[in-house]
Structure formats: structure tokens, C-alpha cells
Design a protein around this motif. Structure first.
Motif, PDB file in Angstrom:
ATOM      1  N   GLN A 116       1.227   2.353  -5.336  1.00 19.46           N
ATOM      2  CA  GLN A 116      -0.109   2.775  -5.747  1.00 19.46           C
ATOM      3  C   GLN A 116      -0.101   3.856  -6.815  1.00 19.46           C
ATOM      4  O   GLN A 116      -0.947   3.848  -7.710  1.00 19.46           O
ATOM      5  CB  GLN A 116      -0.903   3.274  -4.543  1.00 19.46           C
ATOM      6  CG  GLN A 116      -1.275   2.180  -3.589  1.00 19.46           C
ATOM      7  CD  GLN A 116      -2.150   2.680  -2.458  1.00 19.46           C
ATOM      8  OE1 GLN A 116      -2.464   3.855  -2.359  1.00 19.46           O
ATOM      9  NE2 GLN A 116      -2.554   1.783  -1.593  1.00 19.46           N
ATOM     10  N   CYS A 117       0.818   4.832  -6.716  1.00 20.66           N
ATOM     11  CA  CYS A 117       0.748   6.026  -7.564  1.00 20.66           C
ATOM     12  C   CYS A 117       1.859   6.130  -8.599  1.00 20.66           C
ATOM     13  O   CYS A 117       1.839   7.055  -9.412  1.00 20.66           O
ATOM     14  CB  CYS A 117       0.760   7.282  -6.690  1.00 20.66           C
ATOM     15  SG  CYS A 117      -0.656   7.359  -5.578  1.00 20.66           S
ATOM     16  N   LEU A 141      -2.379   7.235 -13.145  1.00 24.24           N
ATOM     17  CA  LEU A 141      -3.258   8.107 -13.929  1.00 24.24           C
ATOM     18  C   LEU A 141      -4.180   8.914 -13.023  1.00 24.24           C
ATOM     19  O   LEU A 141      -4.314  10.135 -13.183  1.00 24.24           O
ATOM     20  CB  LEU A 141      -4.083   7.271 -14.904  1.00 24.24           C
ATOM     21  CG  LEU A 141      -5.119   8.037 -15.715  1.00 24.24           C
ATOM     22  CD1 LEU A 141      -4.451   9.017 -16.655  1.00 24.24           C
ATOM     23  CD2 LEU A 141      -6.002   7.064 -16.475  1.00 24.24           C
ATOM     24  N   LEU A 142      -4.799   8.268 -12.057  1.00 21.87           N
ATOM     25  CA  LEU A 142      -5.722   8.969 -11.168  1.00 21.87           C
ATOM     26  C   LEU A 142      -5.004  10.014 -10.317  1.00 21.87           C
ATOM     27  O   LEU A 142      -5.507  11.123 -10.126  1.00 21.87           O
ATOM     28  CB  LEU A 142      -6.464   7.969 -10.274  1.00 21.87           C
ATOM     29  CG  LEU A 142      -7.456   7.071 -10.997  1.00 21.87           C
ATOM     30  CD1 LEU A 142      -7.992   5.999 -10.053  1.00 21.87           C
ATOM     31  CD2 LEU A 142      -8.577   7.870 -11.606  1.00 21.87           C
ATOM     32  N   PHE A 143      -3.809   9.681  -9.816  1.00 21.66           N
ATOM     33  CA  PHE A 143      -3.068  10.643  -9.007  1.00 21.66           C
ATOM     34  C   PHE A 143      -2.617  11.826  -9.861  1.00 21.66           C
ATOM     35  O   PHE A 143      -2.714  12.981  -9.437  1.00 21.66           O
ATOM     36  CB  PHE A 143      -1.874   9.973  -8.323  1.00 21.66           C
ATOM     37  CG  PHE A 143      -1.186  10.878  -7.345  1.00 21.66           C
ATOM     38  CD1 PHE A 143      -1.841  11.286  -6.191  1.00 21.66           C
ATOM     39  CD2 PHE A 143       0.094  11.333  -7.577  1.00 21.66           C
ATOM     40  CE1 PHE A 143      -1.229  12.145  -5.280  1.00 21.66           C
ATOM     41  CE2 PHE A 143       0.719  12.177  -6.667  1.00 21.66           C
ATOM     42  CZ  PHE A 143       0.057  12.583  -5.526  1.00 21.66           C
ATOM     43  N   ARG A 144      -2.159  11.571 -11.082  1.00 24.84           N
ATOM     44  CA  ARG A 144      -1.751  12.664 -11.976  1.00 24.84           C
ATOM     45  C   ARG A 144      -2.941  13.562 -12.287  1.00 24.84           C
ATOM     46  O   ARG A 144      -2.818  14.787 -12.313  1.00 24.84           O
ATOM     47  CB  ARG A 144      -1.160  12.105 -13.264  1.00 24.84           C
ATOM     48  CG  ARG A 144       0.138  11.370 -13.085  1.00 24.84           C
ATOM     49  CD  ARG A 144       1.368  12.237 -13.124  1.00 24.84           C
ATOM     50  NE  ARG A 144       1.661  12.808 -14.388  1.00 24.84           N
ATOM     51  CZ  ARG A 144       2.429  12.249 -15.316  1.00 24.84           C
ATOM     52  NH1 ARG A 144       3.002  11.088 -15.090  1.00 24.84           N
ATOM     53  NH2 ARG A 144       2.649  12.869 -16.440  1.00 24.84           N
ATOM     54  N   THR A 156       0.823  -1.211   0.000  1.00 19.36           N
ATOM     55  CA  THR A 156       0.000   0.000   0.000  1.00 19.36           C
ATOM     56  C   THR A 156       0.857   1.260   0.000  1.00 19.36           C
ATOM     57  O   THR A 156       0.371   2.332   0.333  1.00 19.36           O
ATOM     58  CB  THR A 156      -0.934   0.012   1.228  1.00 19.36           C
ATOM     59  OG1 THR A 156      -0.147  -0.075   2.408  1.00 19.36           O
ATOM     60  CG2 THR A 156      -1.938  -1.121   1.171  1.00 19.36           C
ATOM     61  N   SER A 157       2.124   1.139  -0.371  1.00 22.58           N
ATOM     62  CA  SER A 157       3.003   2.307  -0.390  1.00 22.58           C
ATOM     63  C   SER A 157       2.592   3.278  -1.508  1.00 22.58           C
ATOM     64  O   SER A 157       1.956   2.896  -2.492  1.00 22.58           O
ATOM     65  CB  SER A 157       4.454   1.888  -0.604  1.00 22.58           C
ATOM     66  OG  SER A 157       4.639   1.371  -1.909  1.00 22.58           O
ATOM     67  N   PHE A 158       2.979   4.528  -1.336  1.00 23.64           N
ATOM     68  CA  PHE A 158       2.716   5.528  -2.377  1.00 23.64           C
ATOM     69  C   PHE A 158       3.346   5.084  -3.690  1.00 23.64           C
ATOM     70  O   PHE A 158       2.726   5.168  -4.748  1.00 23.64           O
ATOM     71  CB  PHE A 158       3.284   6.893  -1.959  1.00 23.64           C
ATOM     72  CG  PHE A 158       3.234   7.895  -3.076  1.00 23.64           C
ATOM     73  CD1 PHE A 158       2.071   8.593  -3.336  1.00 23.64           C
ATOM     74  CD2 PHE A 158       4.342   8.120  -3.879  1.00 23.64           C
ATOM     75  CE1 PHE A 158       2.007   9.505  -4.384  1.00 23.64           C
ATOM     76  CE2 PHE A 158       4.291   9.025  -4.928  1.00 23.64           C
ATOM     77  CZ  PHE A 158       3.124   9.723  -5.174  1.00 23.64           C
ATOM     78  N   ARG A 159       4.604   4.634  -3.663  1.00 21.02           N
ATOM     79  CA  ARG A 159       5.293   4.242  -4.899  1.00 21.02           C
ATOM     80  C   ARG A 159       4.503   3.161  -5.629  1.00 21.02           C
ATOM     81  O   ARG A 159       4.305   3.241  -6.837  1.00 21.02           O
ATOM     82  CB  ARG A 159       6.713   3.755  -4.603  1.00 21.02           C
ATOM     83  CG  ARG A 159       7.376   3.147  -5.834  1.00 21.02           C
ATOM     84  CD  ARG A 159       8.857   2.963  -5.709  1.00 21.02           C
ATOM     85  NE  ARG A 159       9.600   4.178  -5.889  1.00 21.02           N
ATOM     86  CZ  ARG A 159       9.758   4.803  -7.054  1.00 21.02           C
ATOM     87  NH1 ARG A 159       9.190   4.341  -8.131  1.00 21.02           N
ATOM     88  NH2 ARG A 159      10.471   5.891  -7.137  1.00 21.02           N
TER      89      ARG A 159
END
Length: 91
Positions: free
Chosen positions: A18-19, A27-30, A13-16
Motif C-alpha cells: 500500500q505505501c 505519495l499519500l503516506f509520505r 493489504t500489506s504496508f509494503r
């Protein structure tokens, strides 16, 4: 697990993960960054850094200069003032 690297039922579940590593999460984070005026410069910087990583060696110096003036220089068109001095220092 290393700091900032959580596991949830075996799922990273890390940021790296997931995002950055997951295409739909990236795509969703961008889109989130681009859609929020206070984060738009961060989204543009991310896109430009990815483009920089893909450019030919001969183009890197000029591309790096453009990145520094646009994002790292106070008064630049999309200055990212949240970055530390170490992150924005020339090599």
C-alpha cells in the motif's frame, strides 16, 4: 500468508504494497509523514534513503556519512530515535 502480509479478497493489504509499491499510496503516506511534526524526520529519512539508493557508487560513502550524522546520531538535525541500534549501526 506470511506474518504481516494480509490478503483481502485477493487484494494485498500489506504496508509494503500500500505505501511503498503503490504510487498513490506512497505519495499519500509520505505527505502524512511530512505533515506531522513528530513524523517529519521519518519522512525525510525515507526520501534520503531512496536518493541514496539511486546515487553513483563513488558517492555512496559520503552520502552514507551524511545520513548517519543527520538521522542516526543523537543530536543530529533530524535524529530518528525510534530506530534500533542494529538499524543505525555502521556496516
Amino acid at each position: 500468508a506470511p506474518p504481516g502480509h494480509a490478503q483481502d479478497g485477493g487484494q494485498d493489504t500489506s504496508f509494503r504494497w500500500q505505501c511503498v509499491e503503490q504510487p498513490i499510496g506512497k505519495l499519500l503516506f509520505r505527505r502524512f509523514l511530512e505533515g506531522a511534526p513528530q513524523f517529519a524526520a521519518a519522512g525525510a529519512l525515507w526520501a534520503e534513503i531512496e536518493a541514496f539508493e539511486q546515487c553513483e557508487d563513488a558517492e555512496r560513502e559520503e552520502s552514507a556519512k551524511r545520513l548517519r550524522s543527520r538521522f542516526f546520531t543523537p543530536g543530529g538535525s533530524e535524529h530518528c530515535g525510534f530506530l534500533s541500534a542494529g538499524a543505525t549501526a555502521a556496516p
